[in-house]
Motif scaffolding. Sequence first.
Motif, PDB file in Angstrom:
ATOM      1  N   ARG A  19       3.410   3.504  17.244  1.00 15.15           N
ATOM      2  CA  ARG A  19       2.831   4.147  18.418  1.00 15.15           C
ATOM      3  C   ARG A  19       2.242   3.165  19.423  1.00 15.15           C
ATOM      4  N   LYS A  20       1.481   2.206  18.962  1.00 13.28           N
ATOM      5  CA  LYS A  20       0.774   1.321  19.877  1.00 13.28           C
ATOM      6  C   LYS A  20       1.081  -0.132  19.517  1.00 13.28           C
ATOM      7  N   PRO A  21       1.585  -0.916  20.476  1.00  9.29           N
ATOM      8  CA  PRO A  21       1.911  -2.317  20.179  1.00  9.29           C
ATOM      9  C   PRO A  21       0.677  -3.098  19.716  1.00  9.29           C
ATOM     10  N   VAL A  22       0.876  -3.924  18.689  1.00  5.71           N
ATOM     11  CA  VAL A  22      -0.207  -4.779  18.209  1.00  5.71           C
ATOM     12  C   VAL A  22       0.228  -6.246  18.185  1.00  5.71           C
ATOM     13  N   ALA A  23       1.404  -6.527  18.752  1.00  4.51           N
ATOM     14  CA  ALA A  23       1.920  -7.887  18.797  1.00  4.51           C
ATOM     15  C   ALA A  23       2.703  -8.072  20.089  1.00  4.51           C
ATOM     16  N   PRO A  24       2.867  -9.316  20.541  1.00  2.17           N
ATOM     17  CA  PRO A  24       3.612  -9.557  21.777  1.00  2.17           C
ATOM     18  C   PRO A  24       5.072  -9.114  21.647  1.00  2.17           C
ATOM     19  N   GLU A  25       5.637  -8.702  22.760  1.00  5.87           N
ATOM     20  CA  GLU A  25       7.053  -8.339  22.764  1.00  5.87           C
ATOM     21  C   GLU A  25       7.903  -9.543  22.367  1.00  5.87           C
ATOM     22  N   ARG A  26       8.985  -9.274  21.650  1.00 10.19           N
ATOM     23  CA  ARG A  26       9.999 -10.271  21.263  1.00 10.19           C
ATOM     24  C   ARG A  26       9.482 -11.295  20.250  1.00 10.19           C
ATOM     25  N   VAL A  27       8.308 -11.078  19.669  1.00 12.86           N
ATOM     26  CA  VAL A  27       7.862 -11.967  18.608  1.00 12.86           C
ATOM     27  C   VAL A  27       8.789 -11.803  17.407  1.00 12.86           C
ATOM     28  N   LYS A  28       9.090 -12.901  16.728  1.00 10.26           N
ATOM     29  CA  LYS A  28       9.922 -12.832  15.545  1.00 10.26           C
ATOM     30  C   LYS A  28       9.136 -12.172  14.408  1.00 10.26           C
ATOM     31  N   VAL A  29       9.823 -11.352  13.619  1.00 14.49           N
ATOM     32  CA  VAL A  29       9.168 -10.595  12.558  1.00 14.49           C
ATOM     33  C   VAL A  29       9.988 -10.704  11.273  1.00 14.49           C
ATOM     34  N   TYR A  30       9.308 -10.894  10.180  1.00 12.96           N
ATOM     35  CA  TYR A  30       9.914 -10.827   8.849  1.00 12.96           C
ATOM     36  C   TYR A  30       9.243  -9.680   8.115  1.00 12.96           C
ATOM     37  N   ASN A  31      10.009  -8.684   7.699  1.00 13.79           N
ATOM     38  CA  ASN A  31       9.410  -7.459   7.178  1.00 13.79           C
ATOM     39  C   ASN A  31      10.100  -6.988   5.898  1.00 13.79           C
ATOM     40  N   PRO A  32       9.981  -7.747   4.798  1.00 15.53           N
ATOM     41  CA  PRO A  32      10.502  -7.243   3.524  1.00 15.53           C
ATOM     42  C   PRO A  32       9.628  -6.098   3.030  1.00 15.53           C
ATOM     43  N   ALA A  33      10.268  -5.026   2.596  1.00 16.29           N
ATOM     44  CA  ALA A  33       9.508  -3.856   2.158  1.00 16.29           C
ATOM     45  C   ALA A  33       8.936  -4.038   0.757  1.00 16.29           C
ATOM     46  N   PHE A  34       9.497  -4.984  -0.012  1.00 14.09           N
ATOM     47  CA  PHE A  34       9.097  -5.152  -1.400  1.00 14.09           C
ATOM     48  C   PHE A  34       8.935  -6.626  -1.735  1.00 14.09           C
ATOM     49  N   ASP A  35       8.196  -6.897  -2.794  1.00 16.64           N
ATOM     50  CA  ASP A  35       8.190  -8.224  -3.389  1.00 16.64           C
ATOM     51  C   ASP A  35       8.356  -8.063  -4.899  1.00 16.64           C
ATOM     52  N   VAL A  36       8.540  -9.166  -5.590  1.00 15.42           N
ATOM     53  CA  VAL A  36       8.784  -9.133  -7.032  1.00 15.42           C
ATOM     54  C   VAL A  36       7.649  -9.833  -7.751  1.00 15.42           C
ATOM     55  N   THR A  37       7.047  -9.138  -8.687  1.00 16.36           N
ATOM     56  CA  THR A  37       5.985  -9.702  -9.514  1.00 16.36           C
ATOM     57  C   THR A  37       6.593 -10.285 -10.780  1.00 16.36           C
ATOM     58  N   ASP A  38       6.309 -11.550 -11.022  1.00 19.22           N
ATOM     59  CA  ASP A  38       6.832 -12.228 -12.203  1.00 19.22           C
ATOM     60  C   ASP A  38       6.276 -11.585 -13.471  1.00 19.22           C
ATOM     61  N   GLN A  39       7.139 -11.423 -14.447  1.00 21.22           N
ATOM     62  CA  GLN A  39       6.738 -10.768 -15.690  1.00 21.22           C
ATOM     63  C   GLN A  39       5.559 -11.452 -16.373  1.00 21.22           C
ATOM     64  N   ALA A  40       5.390 -12.741 -16.139  1.00 22.24           N
ATOM     65  CA  ALA A  40       4.289 -13.467 -16.775  1.00 22.24           C
ATOM     66  C   ALA A  40       2.925 -13.003 -16.282  1.00 22.24           C
ATOM     67  N   LEU A  41       2.896 -12.327 -15.127  1.00 22.94           N
ATOM     68  CA  LEU A  41       1.637 -11.852 -14.559  1.00 22.94           C
ATOM     69  C   LEU A  41       1.304 -10.426 -14.980  1.00 22.94           C
ATOM     70  N   ILE A  42       2.215  -9.776 -15.698  1.00 23.19           N
ATOM     71  CA  ILE A  42       2.068  -8.363 -16.041  1.00 23.19           C
ATOM     72  C   ILE A  42       1.548  -8.227 -17.468  1.00 23.19           C
ATOM     73  N   LYS A  43       0.387  -7.614 -17.617  1.00 20.35           N
ATOM     74  CA  LYS A  43      -0.222  -7.428 -18.933  1.00 20.35           C
ATOM     75  C   LYS A  43       0.628  -6.509 -19.803  1.00 20.35           C
ATOM     76  N   ALA A  44       1.121  -5.418 -19.201  1.00 20.80           N
ATOM     77  CA  ALA A  44       1.960  -4.474 -19.937  1.00 20.80           C
ATOM     78  C   ALA A  44       2.687  -3.574 -18.942  1.00 20.80           C
ATOM     79  N   LEU A  45       3.793  -3.005 -19.399  1.00 27.28           N
ATOM     80  CA  LEU A  45       4.573  -2.031 -18.632  1.00 27.28           C
ATOM     81  C   LEU A  45       4.314  -0.661 -19.245  1.00 27.28           C
ATOM     82  N   ILE A  46       3.754   0.238 -18.446  1.00 28.01           N
ATOM     83  CA  ILE A  46       3.433   1.578 -18.924  1.00 28.01           C
ATOM     84  C   ILE A  46       4.614   2.488 -18.592  1.00 28.01           C
TER      85      ILE A  46
END
Length: 358
Positions: free
Chosen positions: A304-331
Motif C-alpha cells: 500500500r505505501k512505499p517504504v523504499a526508494p523506487e527501483r531499489v534492488k530487492v532480494y526476497n526469499p520467502a523461506f530459509d533453511v534451518t540446519d538440523q544441528a540447531l533443532i532440538k527435536a522435530l515434533i
Amino acid sequence: MKRKTDLRSISWQDNCVVIIDQTRLPGELRFLRIKDVHALWQAVKELKVRGAPALGAAAGLGAYLAVRNSKAKDFESFFPGLKKALRYIATSRPTARNLFYGLERIERIALHNRSKGVAQIKRLILKEAQRIMDEDRVSCRLIGEHGERLLKSGDTVLTVCNAGMLATVGEGTALGVLYAAQRKGKRIKVYACETRPLLQGARLTTWELMKHGLDVTLICDNMAATLMRQGKIDKVIAGADRIAANGDAANKIGTYSLAVLARFHRIPFYIAAPASTFDVSIAHGKDIPIEERAAEEVTALFFRKPVAPERVKVYNPAFDVTDQALIKALITDKGVIRPPYHRNIRRIISLKRGHATE
C-alpha cells in the motif's frame, strides 16, 4: 461470526472450495468461494490461502475443480487433462512439500483406478482430496498431543510466521502444540514475531492466539535476541514447509536466525510438522527449492505505501533453511523425533502415500 472452533482455513462446501482470505486479516474475516482451478491458483499465489498443510488440501481440491467438468469419455482422454492441471497447480508455489504431496496423491488415485469410468474417477479424486483434509485434522491433533509434553506450565514460547489453524486444515502445527498445552491446563505465554515482509505473525498468529485466549505479545523480528538475553524465552517452536531427509527444515524467512539465536542462548528450538511435510527424496536442506517473491512485498508496506526508494534492488526469499544441528527435536504426528535425524526420520516417519485402493 463463527466460533473459533468452527473456523476452517479451507473446506469443501456446496461444490466450492471455501477459504478464509488471509490477506484481509485481521481487519476483516472474509470467506471466498472458489469455483475453478485458475482462481484457486491465484489464491495460493497471493497467499489468500497459505501454510504447507493447507496447501496440500488446496492442491487436491484444485485438481478436482480442474477436471470435474471434463467431457472425456475414457481414462486415456481424461488423464492428460488431469496431468496438465497438476502441473499447473504445481507452479503456484515451489517450496511447500504438502502441495506436491497432495498432487501426487491425486495422480496416484487416478492411475490406480484407470479401469473405472471417468465419472467414478472424478468422485474418487474428490474423495481423496477430502481424505487429505481429514488426515490433516488428525495430524494436527497428534502433533499437539506429542508436543505439549515438552512444555511446562509457566513456559514462554517464541514463534514465527503462522503455523496455526490458518496454515492447516486442523488447529495447527506449532500453534497446535500451544493449544494442546492450554487444554491440559498449562499456563503458556507466547511472543509472536511480526514476520516481515508480509507480517503473518502480526496479522495472523496474534489474531488466532487471541481468539483462543492465549497470552500473546507481538514483537518486531529484530527484538528476539534481546528477549532471549533477558531470559524471557523458554522455548522456540516453528512450523515447516519442507523437511529434508537429514532433518534440515525450510520455514518462513527468519526462522534460521531464531534457531541460531536460540542455540547461542541455550534455548531449545523445535520444529513442528506432519509426516506429509517430510521429503526424504532430498538429502540436505541446500537442495530444497526456495521461493523468491515480488520486490513489492519488501518495498511497500503490505503493497500500500512505499517504504523504499523506487527501483531499489530487492532480494526476497520467502523461506530459509534451518540446519538440523540447531533443532532440538522435530515434533510430528508420528511422535517426537530426536537426533540423529538421518537415522530416526527414516525409522519413525512412514510417509503416507495415499489410499489408492478405492
